[in-house]
Design an enzyme around this catalytic site. Structure first.
Site, PDB file in Angstrom:
ATOM      1  N   CYS A 103      -8.733  16.320  -6.878  1.00 42.96           N
ATOM      2  CA  CYS A 103      -8.137  17.639  -7.076  1.00 42.96           C
ATOM      3  C   CYS A 103      -8.393  18.134  -8.495  1.00 42.96           C
ATOM      4  O   CYS A 103      -8.089  17.437  -9.464  1.00 42.96           O
ATOM      5  CB  CYS A 103      -6.640  17.558  -6.815  1.00 42.96           C
ATOM      6  N   ARG A 151     -10.689  24.458   3.904  1.00 44.14           N
ATOM      7  CA  ARG A 151     -10.428  25.896   3.949  1.00 44.14           C
ATOM      8  C   ARG A 151     -10.797  26.548   5.271  1.00 44.14           C
ATOM      9  O   ARG A 151     -10.124  27.496   5.707  1.00 44.14           O
ATOM     10  CB  ARG A 151     -11.153  26.572   2.778  1.00 44.14           C
TER      11      ARG A 151
HETATM   12  C1  LIG Z   1      -5.334  25.331  -1.447  1.00 46.18           C
HETATM   13  C2  LIG Z   1      -5.993  24.012  -1.631  1.00 46.18           C
HETATM   14  C3  LIG Z   1      -5.239  22.898  -1.968  1.00 46.18           C
HETATM   15  C4  LIG Z   1      -5.846  21.639  -2.132  1.00 46.18           C
HETATM   16  N1  LIG Z   1      -5.054  20.561  -2.391  1.00 46.18           N
HETATM   17  C5  LIG Z   1      -5.619  19.323  -2.447  1.00 46.18           C
HETATM   18  C6  LIG Z   1      -4.811  18.163  -2.588  1.00 46.18           C
HETATM   19  O1  LIG Z   1      -3.574  18.223  -2.660  1.00 46.18           O
HETATM   20  N2  LIG Z   1      -5.448  16.957  -2.635  1.00 46.18           N
HETATM   21  C7  LIG Z   1      -6.820  16.847  -2.550  1.00 46.18           C
HETATM   22  O2  LIG Z   1      -7.350  15.734  -2.598  1.00 46.18           O
HETATM   23  N3  LIG Z   1      -7.591  17.928  -2.392  1.00 46.18           N
HETATM   24  C8  LIG Z   1      -7.041  19.147  -2.323  1.00 46.18           C
HETATM   25  N4  LIG Z   1      -7.824  20.246  -2.092  1.00 46.18           N
HETATM   26  C9  LIG Z   1      -9.277  20.054  -1.877  1.00 46.18           C
HETATM   27  C10 LIG Z   1      -9.593  19.924  -0.383  1.00 46.18           C
HETATM   28  O3  LIG Z   1      -9.015  18.769   0.168  1.00 46.18           O
HETATM   29  C11 LIG Z   1     -11.123  19.878  -0.136  1.00 46.18           C
HETATM   30  O4  LIG Z   1     -11.639  18.751  -0.797  1.00 46.18           O
HETATM   31  C12 LIG Z   1     -11.842  21.122  -0.653  1.00 46.18           C
HETATM   32  O5  LIG Z   1     -11.153  22.304  -0.289  1.00 46.18           O
HETATM   33  C13 LIG Z   1     -13.275  21.174  -0.102  1.00 46.18           C
HETATM   34  O6  LIG Z   1     -13.279  21.215   1.294  1.00 46.18           O
HETATM   35  P1  LIG Z   1     -13.494  22.598   2.115  1.00 46.18           P
HETATM   36  O7  LIG Z   1     -14.764  23.227   1.593  1.00 46.18           O
HETATM   37  O8  LIG Z   1     -13.619  22.154   3.553  1.00 46.18           O
HETATM   38  O9  LIG Z   1     -12.326  23.446   1.841  1.00 46.18           O
HETATM   39  C14 LIG Z   1      -7.250  21.495  -1.968  1.00 46.18           C
HETATM   40  C15 LIG Z   1      -8.005  22.634  -1.644  1.00 46.18           C
HETATM   41  C16 LIG Z   1      -7.409  23.866  -1.461  1.00 46.18           C
HETATM   42  C17 LIG Z   1      -8.264  25.055  -1.086  1.00 46.18           C
END
Ligand SMILES: Cc1cc2nc3c(=O)[nH]c(=O)nc-3n(C[C@H](O)[C@H](O)[C@H](O)COP(=O)(O)O)c2cc1C
Length: 355
Positions: free
Chosen positions: A109, A237
Site C-alpha cells: 500500500c 478497482r
Molecule cells: C481505494 C483503494 C484502497 C486500497 N487499499 C489497500 C489495502 O488496504 N491494502 C493493500 O494491500 N492494497 C490496497 N490497495 C491496492 C489494491 O489492493 C491493488 O493492489 C491495486 O488497486 C491494483 O489492483 P487493481 O488495478 O486491480 O485495482 C488499495 C487500492 C485502492 C484503489
C-alpha cells in the site's frame, strides 16, 4: 487459439479455494459486505481491508468493524499493516482470535498514512525490517496452523525492483503465497502495471504467485495469466460497482466466450441485498454515507448514472436510499433487459459502449 488451463487445485497453505480469481484488499471498499458480494459473484477469495498493528486503535469503531467477520464465507483472510515485527505478530494473533484463517502482510500500500509510518510498500525499501516482520508473523501464526501471505509491489522505485529478492526470502521464511501488484511504490497508481517482474517472481518461487494490477476485463485477465504464468489473479478497482467481473472472467477463461451482462433486475437485486448487508454493519448514519460510493460505482457507467449519483448525495436515510435505488433500476429495466454497460477501465475512463 483460445486456451487456458487453471491450476488443478488452488490452495493457500492447506486451505483449498474454489478458484483462482481473488478480490484485492481495498481500504474503505472491501469491507465484509463487499467481500461477501464478490465471493457470491465468482471470487474464490477476498482479503479484508488492512487492519493496523497499533493496539491502541483496535477498539476504534473503524478497526472493530474491519475485524468483524460475522457470517463471512470461509476462508477469512485478514490483512495487517505495520512497521514493528513484535506488533505485527501481536496483530496476527489478535485477528486469529477473531476468526482470521489466513493472515496477509501489507507490503503494497502506497498510502501516505501508512508509508509515513514506514509500513505498506515503504517496507520494501528496508529488506531486513521487511523480513523481520515476515519471520515474526509466520512464527505467531504457525502454532495456529494459519498460513501467512504477502502482498507487495514490484519494488520501491524503477531502479530498485527487489520483488524477486523479497519474495524468495519470504518463501524461505514460510510464507504460503505472494501477490505482486505490477507497479513500484514510486508509481502510486500512475502509469501502467508491468507484468515482467511478476513473471520473474513466479519463475523464482514454488509457492503460488498472484498477479495484480489493471486487470479490468476478461481478455486482460487471460493476457496477464499468459504474460506472468501466475497461479491466480487479484482484481481491485475493476470490481468496484461491477463485482460480477469475477464470474465474467471465470466464464471467459473456461469457454473463450464472453458472458452476457447481468439483467437489470438481477443487478438491482444484488445492489439491494448489498445495501441491506452494508447498513447492518455500519448502521443508519455511517451506512447511508458510505453506501453512496458503492451506488455511484454501480451506476456510473449506466445511462443517466451521473445524475443519479448526484441525487444520492441528497438522501440521508437507508429507506430513502433503498427506495431511490430500487425505482431507478426499475426505470432502467423498462428500457433494457440487460445492463447497458460501458466498460470502465481501471482509471475510470469509459472506453467503449457495449449496449
Ligand atoms: C481505494 C483503494 C484502497 C486500497 N487499499 C489497500 C489495502 O488496504 N491494502 C493493500 O494491500 N492494497 C490496497 N490497495 C491496492 C489494491 O489492493 C491493488 O493492489 C491495486 O488497486 C491494483 O489492483 P487493481 O488495478 O486491480 O485495482 C488499495 C487500492 C485502492 C484503489
Amino acid at each position: 487459439m483460445f486456451s487456458y488451463r487453471p491450476p488443478p487445485v488452488m490452495r493457500i497453505g492447506s486451505i483449498d479455494l474454489p478458484n483462482n480469481l481473488f478480490a484485492a484488499p481495498m481500504a474503505g471498499v472491501t469491507d465484509r459486505p463487499f467481500r461477501q458480494l464478490c465471493k457470491r459473484l465468482g471470487a474464490g477469495y477476498a482479503v479484508s481491508e488492512m487492519v493496523t498493528s497499533r493496539r491502541e486503535l483496535w477498539a476504534s469503531l473503524k478497526t472493530s468493524r474491519r475485524a468483524n467477520h460475522d457470517g463471512e464465507v470461509a476462508p477469512i483472510a485478514v490483512q495487517i499493516a505495520g512497521t514493528d515485527a513484535a506488533m505485527m505478530a501481536e496483530a496476527a494473533a489478535y485477528n486469529i482470535d477473531r476468526g482470521a484463517q489466513i493472515i496477509d502482510i501489507n507490503m503494497g500500500c502506497p498510502a501516505k498514512k501508512v508509508c509515513s509510518k514506514w509500513a505498506g510498500s515503504a517496507l520494501m525499501q528496508d529488506e531486513p525490517l521487511a523480513l523481520a516482520i515476515v519471520d515474526a508473523v509466520v512464527a505467531a501464526c504457525a502454532p495456529h496452523g494459519v498460513p501467512v501471505t504477502l502482498k507487495m509491489r514490484t519494488g520501491w522505485c524503477r531502479e530498485e525492483r527487489n520483488a524477486v529478492r523479497i519474495a524468495r526470502a519470504a518463501e524461505s521464511a514460510g510464507v504460503a503465497m505472494v501477490t505482486v501488484h505490477g507497479r513500484t511504490r514510486e508509481q502510486g497508481y500512475g502509469g501502467d502495471a508491468e507484468y515482467e517482474t511478476i513473471a520473474a517472481v513466479k519463475a523464482a518461487l514454488t509457492i503460488p504467485v498472484v498477479a495484480n494490477g489493471d486487470i479490468d476485463t476478461p481478455h486482460k485477465a487471460l493476457e496477464v495469466l499468459r504474460a506472468t504464468g501466475a497461479d491466480a489473479l487479484m482484481i481491485g478497482r475493476a470490481a468496484q460497482g461491477r463485482p460480477w467481473i469475477f464470474r465474467e472472467i471465470a466464464h471467459f477463461l473456461a469457454s473463450g466466450t464472453p458472458l452476457a451482462p447481468p439483467s437489470v433486475l438481477q443487478a438491482r437485486q444484488w445492489m439491494l441485498e448489498h445495501l441491506g448487508d452494508h447498513y447492518s454493519l455500519y448502521g443508519e448514519q455511517a451506512g447511508v454515507r458510505t453506501a453512496r460510493k458503492h451506488i455511484g460505482w454501480a451506476v456510473r457507467s449506466l445511462p443517466g448514472g451521473e445524475a443519479f449519483r448526484a441525487h444520492m448525495n441528497t438522501l440521508e436515510s437507508c429507506a430513502s436510499q433503498l427506495s431511490a435505488v430500487s425505482l431507478w433500476f426499475d426505470a432502467l429495466a423498462d428500457r433494457y433487459e440487460r445492463l447497458p454497460l460501458c466498460e470502465v477501465a481501471a482509471n475510470d475512463d469509459l472506453v467503449s459502449l457495449r449496449a
